[in-house]
Design an enzyme around this catalytic site. Structure first.
Site, short mmCIF file in Angstrom:
data_model
loop_
_atom_site.label_atom_id
_atom_site.label_comp_id
_atom_site.label_asym_id
_atom_site.label_seq_id
_atom_site.Cartn_x
_atom_site.Cartn_y
_atom_site.Cartn_z
N HIS A 42 -2.33 -10.37 -0.48
CA HIS A 42 -2.71 -8.98 -0.74
C HIS A 42 -2.34 -8.08 0.45
O HIS A 42 -1.83 -6.97 0.28
CB HIS A 42 -4.21 -8.92 -1.03
CG HIS A 42 -4.74 -7.57 -1.33
ND1 HIS A 42 -4.53 -6.93 -2.53
CD2 HIS A 42 -5.48 -6.71 -0.57
CE1 HIS A 42 -5.12 -5.75 -2.50
NE2 HIS A 42 -5.70 -5.59 -1.33
N THR A 84 -6.48 1.98 1.97
CA THR A 84 -5.19 2.23 2.60
C THR A 84 -4.08 2.40 1.57
O THR A 84 -3.18 3.22 1.76
CB THR A 84 -4.87 1.09 3.59
OG1 THR A 84 -5.88 1.11 4.62
CG2 THR A 84 -3.52 1.27 4.24
N PHE A 85 -4.14 1.67 0.48
CA PHE A 85 -3.12 1.81 -0.56
C PHE A 85 -3.02 3.25 -1.04
O PHE A 85 -1.93 3.75 -1.33
CB PHE A 85 -3.44 0.87 -1.74
CG PHE A 85 -2.41 0.91 -2.83
CD1 PHE A 85 -1.25 0.15 -2.72
CD2 PHE A 85 -2.59 1.69 -3.95
CE1 PHE A 85 -0.29 0.18 -3.72
CE2 PHE A 85 -1.64 1.73 -4.96
CZ PHE A 85 -0.48 0.97 -4.84
N GLU A 118 -7.02 -14.15 3.30
CA GLU A 118 -6.51 -15.46 2.91
C GLU A 118 -5.39 -15.40 1.89
O GLU A 118 -4.77 -16.42 1.59
CB GLU A 118 -7.66 -16.32 2.37
CG GLU A 118 -8.72 -16.61 3.41
CD GLU A 118 -9.88 -17.40 2.86
OE1 GLU A 118 -9.83 -17.83 1.69
OE2 GLU A 118 -10.85 -17.60 3.60
#
Length: 159
Positions: free
Chosen positions: A96, A64-65, A93
């Site tokens: 990011h 996605t980045f 978690e």
């Protein structure tokens, strides 16, 4: 584009003839089990609204980045009228998730403005995979459909 009460997956409004327009679709390969149904939904909507398959250009990016750069590459191609970005970021978690979501939303916005053409944010940002599946053809519709409808509606404003 949508909320729990309303979405564009079942849009039935008037869309003018855009059959001569070319649509680029950039698809993140990460979370492919989610992004592929998003892509299929987007293509189905475009075809339903008279866009020839030859006028739909697909490119994949690793995650996605990378959607912003993939969108820019498509926007730079001569003849591409709109770009649809499809990806999925699922909360983990660490922080990011926040960095990726922020970067891609800003990046896609910048491509919109730089090229003065619709570059549609079709990125799911969910807490878990169940929510993502629900939005990739599940109980909350298909956000790929909605991204395609948004692209069509934006291009309709240019004629």
């Amino acid at each position: 584009m949508s909320s729990a009460d309303k979405n564009l997956s079942s849009y039935s409004g008037e869309i003018p003839n855009l059959s001569s327009r070319v649509f680029g679709i950039v698809v993140a390969e990460w979370n492919e089990e989610i992004t592929e149904p998003l892509y299929e939904g987007a293509v189905e909507v475009l075809l339903k609204h008279g866009i020839p398959k030859a006028n739909i250009i697909r490119t994949n990016v690793p995650g996605t980045f990378e959607l912003s750069l993939g969108a820019q590459w498509l926007a730079m191609k001569k003849g591409v009228d709109a770009v649809i970005c499809l990806g999925c970021v699922i909360q983990g978690e660490t922080r990011h998730f926040d960095f990726i979501c922020n970067a891609v939303s800003i990046g896609i916005t910048e491509v919109n403005l730089k090229f003065n053409k619709p570059v549609i944010f079709g990125v799911l940002t969910t807490d878990n995979k169940e929510q993502a599946f629900d939005r990739a053809g599940g109980k909350h519709g298909n956000k790929g459909d909605e991204a395609a409808i948004t692209a069509l509606k934006m291009l309709a404003q240019t004629i």
